[in-house]
Design a protein around this motif. Structure first.
Motif, mmCIF file in Angstrom:
data_model
loop_
_atom_site.group_PDB
_atom_site.id
_atom_site.type_symbol
_atom_site.label_atom_id
_atom_site.label_comp_id
_atom_site.label_asym_id
_atom_site.label_seq_id
_atom_site.Cartn_x
_atom_site.Cartn_y
_atom_site.Cartn_z
ATOM 1 N N THR A 41 37.145 65.145 -24.206
ATOM 2 C CA THR A 41 36.140 64.251 -23.612
ATOM 3 C C THR A 41 35.536 63.332 -24.670
ATOM 4 O O THR A 41 35.305 62.136 -24.422
ATOM 5 C CB THR A 41 35.031 65.065 -22.934
ATOM 6 N N TYR A 45 35.459 59.288 -24.712
ATOM 7 C CA TYR A 45 34.247 58.483 -24.943
ATOM 8 C C TYR A 45 34.479 57.507 -26.091
ATOM 9 O O TYR A 45 34.062 56.338 -26.037
ATOM 10 C CB TYR A 45 33.056 59.387 -25.270
ATOM 11 N N ILE A 68 36.882 51.245 -18.574
ATOM 12 C CA ILE A 68 36.029 52.070 -17.713
ATOM 13 C C ILE A 68 36.867 52.780 -16.641
ATOM 14 O O ILE A 68 36.637 53.954 -16.330
ATOM 15 C CB ILE A 68 34.928 51.207 -17.068
ATOM 16 N N VAL A 69 37.851 52.074 -16.086
ATOM 17 C CA VAL A 69 38.709 52.680 -15.067
ATOM 18 C C VAL A 69 39.516 53.839 -15.660
ATOM 19 O O VAL A 69 39.637 54.908 -15.043
ATOM 20 C CB VAL A 69 39.646 51.621 -14.456
ATOM 21 N N PHE A 71 38.717 55.655 -18.267
ATOM 22 C CA PHE A 71 37.771 56.733 -18.537
ATOM 23 C C PHE A 71 37.365 57.438 -17.246
ATOM 24 O O PHE A 71 37.247 58.667 -17.209
ATOM 25 C CB PHE A 71 36.540 56.163 -19.241
ATOM 26 N N SER A 72 37.161 56.684 -16.167
ATOM 27 C CA SER A 72 36.798 57.276 -14.877
ATOM 28 C C SER A 72 37.924 58.147 -14.341
ATOM 29 O O SER A 72 37.677 59.215 -13.758
ATOM 30 C CB SER A 72 36.459 56.177 -13.868
ATOM 31 N N LEU A 73 39.171 57.699 -14.520
ATOM 32 C CA LEU A 73 40.309 58.510 -14.102
ATOM 33 C C LEU A 73 40.326 59.833 -14.851
ATOM 34 O O LEU A 73 40.575 60.895 -14.263
ATOM 35 C CB LEU A 73 41.616 57.746 -14.346
ATOM 36 N N LEU A 75 37.713 61.420 -16.166
ATOM 37 C CA LEU A 75 36.613 62.255 -15.668
ATOM 38 C C LEU A 75 36.963 62.887 -14.320
ATOM 39 O O LEU A 75 36.718 64.069 -14.085
ATOM 40 C CB LEU A 75 35.341 61.432 -15.543
ATOM 41 N N ALA A 76 37.536 62.071 -13.427
ATOM 42 C CA ALA A 76 37.899 62.594 -12.108
ATOM 43 C C ALA A 76 38.969 63.673 -12.203
ATOM 44 O O ALA A 76 38.892 64.699 -11.541
ATOM 45 C CB ALA A 76 38.375 61.455 -11.209
#
Length: 396
Positions: A41, A45, A68-69, A71-73, A75-76
């Motif tokens: 993680t 970041y 951002i996309v 990173f969001s993937l 996290l999900a």
């Protein structure tokens, strides 16, 4: 995934709707207990931070949005969904329930109406990557069943069950050939070979040399059967004109990579620490990167690309550890095989946010939750040991 104009509006609405469903599910769920893999993680970041630097350096907000996309993937896939009992079984079933209709319905409605075949997708390579992704996922389950059959640890894994999966693999392989995608075909074949190597190593680990010999013989027989099916059916014509002839023609012209080599060389020569912006391949090379990692390098630069590759390496080590573990999980090979497929497909096409990347990330994410692995091991551990005195195999 790029769809033709006929189906694009329906596909966009369906995909957007499924993504939006995740957030109401999280809001309705009580006592969310998210567990973060700390080091990975932190790397993501850091990737987001340096993607921001790339965006500032190039004055390109799209780089920041793309970062951002990604990173969001992460996290999900690695944090959110695994924390709400999202398993590889869900990943596998979601793949086939969502994409079998997209593949079969156009065939039933229009037949093989183009050569190379593209179905409802924007081009044949897009269809080829979808068929290859399904082939790679199915091969992961097929390899597990094959392993269990030879280890005789699961009586449910009958020869008929394995033969059925092998038949489906041949059908999907035929669809890959129809697309004329050389990258997709080579990726599927290599994933199968790599998976068979892992199965062989597990048989050696448990001193099942007789089973190993049976695996080698069975693999050879399956190869002979596949060769006969290809040679004695129209399959060979499609294979020759869509794949082999394309190799021969490109080789004769002295460009097997089909201009990819020159684009990659130019990108390497013009690469910087923080990239050249999201429009680099439109303005500098006038063609796409046709490689996920070269695409990242040209747009984001060396620093974000190396961080992304480092995360993939961690995913791969986790996948290897999970694949050779004693966990009795039918989808145990899925994370490693899908990650291998993503890397291989990325060598010849841009796979960023494509189906194989989603499968690789989500399947890898499910094995990051250490507490879940421990629960599965306690319930379904398979640990054959050899007692020296009795010289026979016992189970505990």
């Amino acid at each position: 995934m790029y769809l033709t104009g006929t189906f694009n509006s329906i596909g966009s609405i369906a995909i957007s709707g499924m993504i939006l469903l995740i957030f109401p599910m999280l809001l309705l769920r009580k006592n969310n207990n998210f567990k973060f893999p700390i080091f990975t993680t932190l790397l993501m970041y850091l990737f987001l931070f340096v993607a921001g630097i790339s965006a500032l350096k190039n004055g390109d907000i799209n780089l920041m949005l793309n970062g951002i996309v990604i990173f969001s993937l992460f996290l999900a896939a690695v944090v959110i969904l695994p924390s709400i009992n999202f398993t590889n079984k869900v990943v596998y079933n979601a793949l086939f329930w969502s994409h079998v209709p997209l593949t079969v319905i156009p065939l039933l409605l229009y037949g093989i109406n183009t050569n190379p075949y593209r179905g409802i997708f924007y081009n044949p390579n897009a269809f080829g990557s979808i068929a290859a992704t399904m082939s790679i996922a199915l091969s992961a389950v097929f390899l597990f069943k094959l392993e269990q059959y030879f280890l005789k640890t699961d009586k449910k894994q009958s020869f008929k069950n394995i033969a059925f999966d092998f038949s489906l693999l041949l059908v999907l392989l035929f669809l890959v050939v129809l697309s004329g995608s050389r990258t997709s075909l080579l990726a599927v074949i290599f994933c199968l070979i790599f998976g068979l190597m892992i199965v062989s190593l597990r048989l050696i680990k448990y001193h099942r040399f007789g089973s190993l010999l049976k695996t080698v013989i069975s693999t050879a027989l399956l190869g002979v059967i596949t060769f006969l099916i290809i040679k004695l059916t129209p399959f060979y014509d499609y294979l020759y004109f869509n794949i082999i002839y394309k190799f021969e023609r490109k080789l004769t012209n002295g460009d097997v990579l089909d201009t990819r080599g020159s684009v990659w060389e130019q990108t390497l020569n013009q690469s910087t620490l923080f990239g050249n912006g999201s429009n680099y391949f439109l303005t500098a090379t006038e063609v796409g990167a046709h490689n996920t990692f070269v695409g990242l390098l040209g747009e984001f630069g060396w620093v974000p690309t190396l961080l992304f590759v480092l995360v993939l390496i961690i995913f791969t080590f986790k996948g290897i550890k999970y694949a050779i573990s004693d966990i009795n999980d039918m989808y145990r090979y899925l994370p490693l095989i899908s990650l291998t497929g993503f890397v291989l497909l990325s060598m010849g096409e841009g796979m960023m946010f494509k189906l194989i990347m989603l499968i690789a990330f989500f399947s890898a994410g499910t094995i990051f939750q250490k507490h879940k692995q421990e629960q599965i091991i306690e319930k379904h551990v398979f640990n054959p040991v050899i007692k020296r005195k009795r010289k026979r195999l016992v189970w505990r």
